[in-house]
Structure formats: C-alpha cells, structure tokens
Design an enzyme around this catalytic site. Structure first.
Site, mmCIF file in Angstrom:
data_model
loop_
_atom_site.group_PDB
_atom_site.id
_atom_site.type_symbol
_atom_site.label_atom_id
_atom_site.label_comp_id
_atom_site.label_asym_id
_atom_site.label_seq_id
_atom_site.Cartn_x
_atom_site.Cartn_y
_atom_site.Cartn_z
ATOM 1 N N PRO A 44 -59.335 -0.902 38.634
ATOM 2 C CA PRO A 44 -58.425 -0.353 37.618
ATOM 3 C C PRO A 44 -56.962 -0.502 38.022
ATOM 4 C CG PRO A 44 -59.631 1.417 38.742
ATOM 5 C CD PRO A 44 -60.181 0.121 39.255
ATOM 6 N N ASP A 45 -56.056 -0.667 37.054
ATOM 7 C CA ASP A 45 -54.619 -0.668 37.371
ATOM 8 C C ASP A 45 -54.133 0.775 37.367
ATOM 9 O OD1 ASP A 45 -54.377 0.001 34.711
ATOM 10 O OD2 ASP A 45 -53.384 -1.835 34.081
ATOM 11 N N PHE A 46 -52.826 0.981 37.423
ATOM 12 C CA PHE A 46 -52.293 2.346 37.432
ATOM 13 C C PHE A 46 -52.138 2.901 36.022
ATOM 14 C CE2 PHE A 46 -49.774 2.748 41.673
ATOM 15 C CZ PHE A 46 -50.981 2.933 42.328
ATOM 16 N N ARG A 47 -51.498 2.073 35.176
ATOM 17 C CA ARG A 47 -50.897 2.655 33.982
ATOM 18 C C ARG A 47 -51.631 2.394 32.676
ATOM 19 N NH1 ARG A 47 -47.141 1.455 37.624
ATOM 20 N NH2 ARG A 47 -45.732 3.143 38.242
ATOM 21 N N ASN A 118 -50.192 -5.919 44.877
ATOM 22 C CA ASN A 118 -51.565 -5.446 45.023
ATOM 23 C C ASN A 118 -51.931 -5.203 46.483
ATOM 24 O OD1 ASN A 118 -51.724 -5.601 42.330
ATOM 25 N ND2 ASN A 118 -52.959 -7.468 42.250
ATOM 26 N N ASP A 120 -55.323 -4.920 47.242
ATOM 27 C CA ASP A 120 -56.774 -5.131 47.263
ATOM 28 C C ASP A 120 -57.206 -6.328 48.110
ATOM 29 O OD1 ASP A 120 -56.153 -7.376 45.612
ATOM 30 O OD2 ASP A 120 -56.326 -6.129 43.809
ATOM 31 N N HIS A 137 -46.306 -4.299 48.817
ATOM 32 C CA HIS A 137 -46.669 -2.893 48.974
ATOM 33 C C HIS A 137 -47.687 -2.703 50.083
ATOM 34 C CE1 HIS A 137 -45.049 -2.105 44.658
ATOM 35 N NE2 HIS A 137 -44.116 -2.308 45.530
HETATM 36 P P1 CNA Z 1 -49.343 -1.252 36.549
HETATM 37 O O1 CNA Z 1 -48.092 -0.481 36.440
HETATM 38 O O2 CNA Z 1 -50.631 -0.536 36.412
HETATM 39 O O3 CNA Z 1 -49.245 -2.396 35.426
HETATM 40 C C1 CNA Z 1 -50.292 -3.306 35.186
HETATM 41 C C2 CNA Z 1 -49.848 -4.260 34.095
HETATM 42 O O4 CNA Z 1 -50.853 -5.246 33.928
HETATM 43 C C3 CNA Z 1 -49.642 -3.611 32.724
HETATM 44 O O5 CNA Z 1 -48.530 -4.221 32.074
HETATM 45 C C4 CNA Z 1 -50.948 -3.936 31.982
HETATM 46 O O6 CNA Z 1 -50.794 -4.027 30.588
HETATM 47 C C5 CNA Z 1 -51.254 -5.295 32.566
HETATM 48 N N1 CNA Z 1 -52.681 -5.621 32.574
HETATM 49 C C6 CNA Z 1 -53.713 -4.875 33.031
HETATM 50 N N2 CNA Z 1 -54.874 -5.555 32.920
HETATM 51 C C7 CNA Z 1 -54.557 -6.750 32.336
HETATM 52 C C8 CNA Z 1 -55.317 -7.864 31.941
HETATM 53 N N3 CNA Z 1 -56.643 -7.921 32.122
HETATM 54 N N4 CNA Z 1 -54.668 -8.898 31.384
HETATM 55 C C9 CNA Z 1 -53.316 -8.881 31.186
HETATM 56 N N5 CNA Z 1 -52.552 -7.845 31.541
HETATM 57 C C10 CNA Z 1 -53.158 -6.786 32.117
HETATM 58 O O7 CNA Z 1 -49.403 -2.076 37.904
HETATM 59 P P2 CNA Z 1 -48.232 -2.737 38.730
HETATM 60 O O8 CNA Z 1 -48.891 -3.624 39.712
HETATM 61 O O9 CNA Z 1 -47.176 -3.297 37.874
HETATM 62 O O10 CNA Z 1 -47.624 -1.464 39.484
HETATM 63 C C11 CNA Z 1 -47.333 -1.510 40.751
HETATM 64 C C12 CNA Z 1 -48.278 -0.650 41.624
HETATM 65 C C13 CNA Z 1 -49.713 -0.680 41.221
HETATM 66 C C14 CNA Z 1 -48.296 -1.216 42.998
HETATM 67 O O11 CNA Z 1 -47.705 -0.313 43.869
HETATM 68 C C15 CNA Z 1 -49.754 -1.457 43.386
HETATM 69 O O12 CNA Z 1 -49.985 -1.156 44.737
HETATM 70 C C16 CNA Z 1 -50.505 -0.568 42.509
HETATM 71 N N6 CNA Z 1 -51.926 -0.880 42.269
HETATM 72 C C17 CNA Z 1 -52.565 -1.887 42.874
HETATM 73 C C18 CNA Z 1 -53.889 -2.144 42.605
HETATM 74 C C19 CNA Z 1 -54.563 -3.294 43.278
HETATM 75 O O13 CNA Z 1 -54.259 -3.582 44.427
HETATM 76 N N7 CNA Z 1 -55.462 -3.989 42.590
HETATM 77 C C20 CNA Z 1 -54.592 -1.349 41.698
HETATM 78 C C21 CNA Z 1 -53.906 -0.293 41.084
HETATM 79 C C22 CNA Z 1 -52.577 -0.063 41.374
#
Ligand code: CNA
Length: 287
Positions: A44-47, A118, A120, A137
């Site tokens: 999952p993402d954050f937002r 990321n 991960d 990060h």
């Molecule tokens: P965020 O703020 O959650 O934004 C994610 C963005 O990606 C948003 O604009 C979404 O609309 C878009 N999005 C999500 N899924 C899809 C998809 N399948 N196709 C197209 N667009 C998509 O995350 P950011 O990375 O911008 O924020 C920074 C934080 C999140 C960092 O500090 C990370 O460490 C942190 N994070 C990392 C992970 C990971 O390592 N996978 C997971 C969750 C959060």
C-alpha cells in the site's frame, strides 16, 4: 495531454519522448519514484484513500499516523515501526514491470540515476545496482544501533524482525534501527548526488509519487528548463498540477503499469522487458 501548445511551440507527447529514448537522444535519464510504483506489487502507498497506509494504521494505536516515522515517537515506542518493518521487509514482495523497466533503461546504458522514496528494496531486487540508486528515504539493507552507532547488515536483523522481536545491539544492548530516514532525521549523503545529476539529465521521469514530501519533491524542478519531464501517475502532482506546464512536460495519467506498458510498446522493448522479468522472477523464486 495538456491540450495545444503555447504560441508556436508544439506540446510534446509520449510518442515524442519514446522516439527520443529509442533513438538514444535521451541517455542520461533520471527517474524519480514513490510508493505508487510498488502498489502493483501489493504494497500500500501512504495517501490513497482507503488502501493507503495512513488510513490503515489504527492497529498500531498511534497518536497520529505520521508518528510511525517520527524519531521521538520511535524512542518512546518502537513497536509500531517494527510491525511495519516486518510487513515491508525485503523478501515479502516482488518487483513489478515498472521496476524492471527502469532496470532495462539501465541495461541499455540510458539511466543516469533512479531517485526513490521507497523503502521496500524492490529496485535492488529488480537488479538495479545500488550505485545507480539514490534511496532518499533510506533502506532496510543496512541498520544502525541507536546508541553506539554500530552498523549492521539488514539481513542480520531479519530473524528478530520476522519473529516480532525488537533487534538489540549485542555490544551495548541499544535498539538497532534499520537505516530508514525518519521525519526529523537527515537525508542520506547520497541524496546530494542530485546536485551533479540533475543539471546534466536529458529526461526526467516522475512516477508513482504525490510529490508531497520535501526536499525530495523539489527535485522535480531541478532539471534544466529545456529538459523533457514525463509524469506517469494516477493524478497530476507537483509542477505538473500547477497549471503553467512547460511545452516539454508530458503526463500519462492512470495506472503506472499501464502507462509504462504504453511507453514500452512505443519503444518496441516489450520482448526484452518480458525476458528480463522472467529471468528476474526465476531468480526471486530460487531464493
Ligand atoms: P504517496 O504520498 O502515498 O503517493 C503515491 C502516489 O502514487 C499518489 O499520487 C497515488 O495516486 C499514486 N499511485 C498509487 N498507486 C498507483 C498506481 N498503481 N498507478 C499510478 N499511480 C499510483 O507516496 P510518496 O512515495 O509520494 O510519498 C513519500 C513517502 C511514502 C516516502 O517517504 C516513502 O517512504 C513512503 N512509502 C513507501 C512505501 C514503499 O516503500 N513501497 C510504501 C508506502 C509509503
């Protein structure tokens, strides 16, 4: 994507960008990525409302969501962070087509650097060499004792983290924290590579990020004005959303995998990417 060009400058398209990559006019490509490139791998993402981590942290009893990455809260209660670490620890998830596309850019000698937010580790798993990566990060690949600053390999913590035990330093008994950058901590030295990378980049690809976290987000403005910028994301973010786009800004909106697939088709790299993914997949299975 942004409609007609301004004046007599023609608005660039995804096709133009693909042509320049295919003809190797772009060979110092910088990629900026975020959690959205890993949601297709199941992380999952954050937002994103509903599925994003911030909406699903109730189980950790945090005073507020961001506390999970706050260093002061960690010193008070490291359990929520280690519960999340167990989930995100490298090995639980596999890279997807997006990560392998960036690996392919590298194999073709056209990737200058990938800047990822990321944690991960999927970029490394897809075979992008660590020297091509700026893990802005931090990473679970290494860890540091919060008391005596002794360094550890991430692998040395794996058993404890998987068993739900807080890893402790054998020397001083301090808590060992994976080298993930928390709010209030400095970014890794590596981050400052942007000072030399961005001025020489010839294409910037921004994918799967909300561009809400600084100072990372501002990097999108650090390439020269003449440099094409391609956004592959569900929504318009950062400078792509501000309404004064450059004629050489291109946004491919929608799912990141679909956007990358479209670019790959235009590049004629489909077969090569499939081979890379099959080999990568087998290597992951062998582990
Ligand atoms: P965020 O703020 O959650 O934004 C994610 C963005 O990606 C948003 O604009 C979404 O609309 C878009 N999005 C999500 N899924 C899809 C998809 N399948 N196709 C197209 N667009 C998509 O995350 P950011 O990375 O911008 O924020 C920074 C934080 C999140 C960092 O500090 C990370 O460490 C942190 N994070 C990392 C992970 C990971 O390592 N996978 C997971 C969750 C959060």
């Amino acid at each position: 994507m942004f409609g007609g060009g301004r004046g007599n400058v023609r608005q660039q398209t995804l096709e133009d960008i693909a042509e320049n990559i295919r003809e190797r006019k772009f060979k110092r490509i910088v990629v900026m990525a975020g959690a959205g490139i890993s949601t297709p791998s199941g992380i999952p993402d954050f937002r994103t409302p509903g599925s994003g981590l911030y909406d699903n942290l109730q189980q950790y009893n945090l005073p507020y969501a961001e506390a999970i990455f706050e260093i002061n809260y960690f010193h008070h209660n490291p359990n929520p962070f280690f519960a999340l670490a167990k989930e995100l620890y490298p090995g639980n998830y596999q890279p997807n087509l997006t990560h392998y596309f960036i690996r392919l850019l590298h194999d073709k000698g056209q990737l200058l650097r990938m800047y990822t937010q990321n944690i991960d580790g999927l970029e490394r798993m897809a075979g992008i060499p660590p020297k091509m990566l700026v893990e802005a990060h931090g990473t679970f690949a290494t860890a540091t004792c919060t008391v005596c600053r002794q360094n550890y390999k991430g692998e040395e913590l794996r058993n404890d983290i998987m068993e739900g035990t807080i890893p402790k330093c054998p020397t001083c008994k301090g808590i060992i924290k994976p080298d993930i950058v928390f709010f209030g901590e400095e970014l890794p030295q590596q981050f400052f590579t942007y000072l030399t990378d961005f001025p020489i980049a010839d294409l910037l690809i921004v994918m799967g990020t909300s561009l809400e976290v600084e100072p990372f987000a501002s990097l999108a403005g650090a390439v020269r004005g003449s440099v094409s910028r391609l956004l592959i994301n569900r929504d318009l973010v950062g400078p792509f959303a501000w309404g004064s786009q450059r004629h050489n800004d291109v946004a491919e909106l929608g799912d990141v995998v679909s956007g990358v697939k479209k670019l790959v088709e235009l590049l004629g790299w489909k077969q090569e990417l499939e081979v890379l993914m099959n080999v990568g997949g087998e290597r992951v299975m062998e582990k």
